[in-house]
Design a protein around this motif. Structure first.
Motif, mmCIF file in Angstrom:
data_model
loop_
_atom_site.group_PDB
_atom_site.id
_atom_site.type_symbol
_atom_site.label_atom_id
_atom_site.label_comp_id
_atom_site.label_asym_id
_atom_site.label_seq_id
_atom_site.Cartn_x
_atom_site.Cartn_y
_atom_site.Cartn_z
ATOM 1 N N ASN A 182 -7.970 1.926 -3.698
ATOM 2 C CA ASN A 182 -7.147 0.763 -4.017
ATOM 3 C C ASN A 182 -5.723 0.904 -3.493
ATOM 4 O O ASN A 182 -5.015 -0.083 -3.316
ATOM 5 N N GLU A 183 -5.281 2.144 -3.210
ATOM 6 C CA GLU A 183 -3.964 2.370 -2.622
ATOM 7 C C GLU A 183 -4.059 3.511 -1.620
ATOM 8 O O GLU A 183 -4.615 4.564 -1.932
ATOM 9 N N VAL A 184 -3.527 3.284 -0.432
ATOM 10 C CA VAL A 184 -3.519 4.323 0.602
ATOM 11 C C VAL A 184 -2.139 4.334 1.248
ATOM 12 O O VAL A 184 -1.602 3.277 1.624
ATOM 13 N N TYR A 185 -1.569 5.527 1.376
ATOM 14 C CA TYR A 185 -0.236 5.686 1.943
ATOM 15 C C TYR A 185 -0.264 6.769 3.025
ATOM 16 O O TYR A 185 -1.185 7.589 3.083
ATOM 17 N N ALA A 186 0.747 6.758 3.857
ATOM 18 C CA ALA A 186 0.898 7.782 4.886
ATOM 19 C C ALA A 186 2.283 8.399 4.781
ATOM 20 O O ALA A 186 3.258 7.711 4.468
#
Length: 327
Positions: free
Chosen positions: A119-123
Motif C-alpha cells: 500500500n506504500e512504497v518509497y525509495a
C-alpha cells in the motif's frame, strides 16, 4: 427542526473531513507532487582504484533502496509488513525497475502463507546524494510470474546542470544503461544494492522506523550463462523464454531488484534471488553464499517494452554496445 439537525450534522461531517482528516468510503486526498532539486555531481573515476570503487563511480548513482509496506491479516491479526529491497533507475524520468516483491509481498506464519499488495512504497536515493529522505514511488506495473515490477518517482526531480547552479535539467542525473552484449562466463561484474537494511533496522514495524540505509557493492564473475534450465526453470514471457544466469557476486534479500553491472558500468541484469542449498531442507537460512540468480537484460527490457505498450506511455531506456550507444 429535523431538517436543521440533519443539516448541522452534515456540516459537522464535512468539517471533520476538512479539518481532522476524516474520510468517507476510504477517500483520501493525495498531496501534490513536490519539485525536488539536486546538486550537480561531478564523478571522476580513478583508474587505479579497486574494481568495486570504479563500478560504484560509474553505476552506483542509479541504484536506490526500496522500502515497501503492506497491510495483511496474519493469523487473524492485522499486521504491517515492511520490507527493504533495491531498485535501478532506468531513465531520466525516474522510472525504477525492481523485484515484484516490493509491489506484492508475502509472509509465512507456521504452515500458512499470507500475501498482499503493497500500500506504500518509497525509495531512498543512493549514497552519492547524502539524502535519506523517503521519496514516494507510484506503482506502474508488477508481474509476479517473472518477478519484476516497475515504479516511478511521484515527485518531480531536477538537477543543476553545473556546480555553479546556473541552470536546471528536469529528471535524474544518474540512470542505468543496459548492456546488449551476451553475458559470458568468466566476465567480471559487480552487484549493487542495499545489503543490510533489514538487519540494521531490526524488526521494522513502520516506514518511519527505517533510518539505517547503506548501499553495498560486491564483486564476482559470471559463473553460469545460462543457469542450468533443468534446475532453474526458464521464465516464459510473451512468446519468448528467458534463462536466468548466475554470478559469484554475493547478494542478500535486501539486494533483490538491484543491479548487476559489467566492467564498463553497464547493467547486465537485475538481481533475482539467492540460491538455497539442496541440503537445506526446510531451513531458509542455508544459502550458497556466492551464488546469485540474475534476470537477463533481454527479459527486463522486454518487460519494460510490454508495460509501455499496455499503458500507452513511452518508457525510455538506453542500451549500449561496446562500440556504440543507442537509444
Amino acid at each position: 427542526m429535523k431538517t436543521k439537525i440533519f443539516t448541522g450534522l452534515a456540516v459537522a461531517a464535512i468539517l471533520c473531513m476538512i479539518l481532522s482528516g476524516c474520510s468517507f468510503s476510504g477517500y483520501r486526498q493525495e498531496a501534490a507532487p513536490q519539485n525536488i532539486f539536486k546538486d550537480y555531481m561531478a564523478i571522476e573515476s580513478d583508474a587505479t582504484a579497486d574494481f568495486e570503487e570504479q563500478i560504484a563511480d560509474k553505476a552506483g548513482g542509479s541504484v536506490v533502496t526500496i522500502i515497501s509496506s503492506a497491510n495483511m491479516r496474519v493469523n487473524g491479526e492485522l499486521s504491517s509488513i515492511v520490507n527493504i529491497f533495491s531498485g535501478v533507475i532506468i531513465n531520466r524520468e525516474g522510472y525504477v525497475i525492481t523485484t515484484s516483491q516490493s509491489a506484492y509481498t508475502g509472509v509465512s506464519a507456521g504452515s500458512e502463507r499470507y500475501e498482499a499488495e503493497a500500500n506504500e512504497v518509497y525509495a531512498v536515493l543512493p549514497d552519492i546524494y547524502d539524502d535519506n529522505t523517503h521519496y514516494k514511488l507510484r506503482l506502474i506495473d508488477y508481474d509476479t510470474q517473472i518477478g519484476l515490477a516497475l515504479f516511478k518517482f511521484y515527485d518531480n526531480f531536477y538537477f543543476y546542470s553545473d556546480a555553479a547552479k546556473t541552470d536546471t535539467v528536469q529528471g535524474f542525473q544518474f540512470h542505468a544503461t543496459f548492456s546488449s552484449e551476451n553475458v559470458a562466463v568468466g566476465n567480471r561484474c559487480a552487484a549493487i544494492g542495499n545489503s543490510i537494511g533489514n538487519i540494521l533496522n531490526g524488526e521494522a514495524l513502520s516506514l518511519n522506523s527505517i533510518t539505517q540505509i547503506e548501499q553495498t557493492i560486491t564483486s564476482g564473475f559470471i559463473s553460469a550463462s545460462p543457469a542450468d534450465p533443468s534446475v532453474f526453470e526458464p521464465l516464459q514471457y510473451g512468446d519468448s523464454s528467458y534463462n536466468y544466469f548466475m554470478t559469484s557476486a554475493p547478494a542478500n534479500l535486501d539486494m533483490y531488484g538491484g543491479g548487476l553491472f559489467d566492467e564498463n558500468g553497464y547493467a547486465i541484469g537485475i538481481l533475482a534471488s539467492k540460491i538455497v542449498s539442496d541440503n537445506s531442507g526446510s531451513s531458509a537460512g542455508d544459502y550458497i553464499t556466492r551464488a546469485t540468480l540474475v534476470y537477463p537484460t533481454a527479459l527486463v527490457t522486454a518487460y519494460i517494452d510490454n508495460v509501455s505498450a499496455e499503458t500507452q506511455k513511452v518508457i525510455p531506456y538506453t542500451t549500449a554496445r561496446l562500440s556504440e550507444v543507442e537509444a
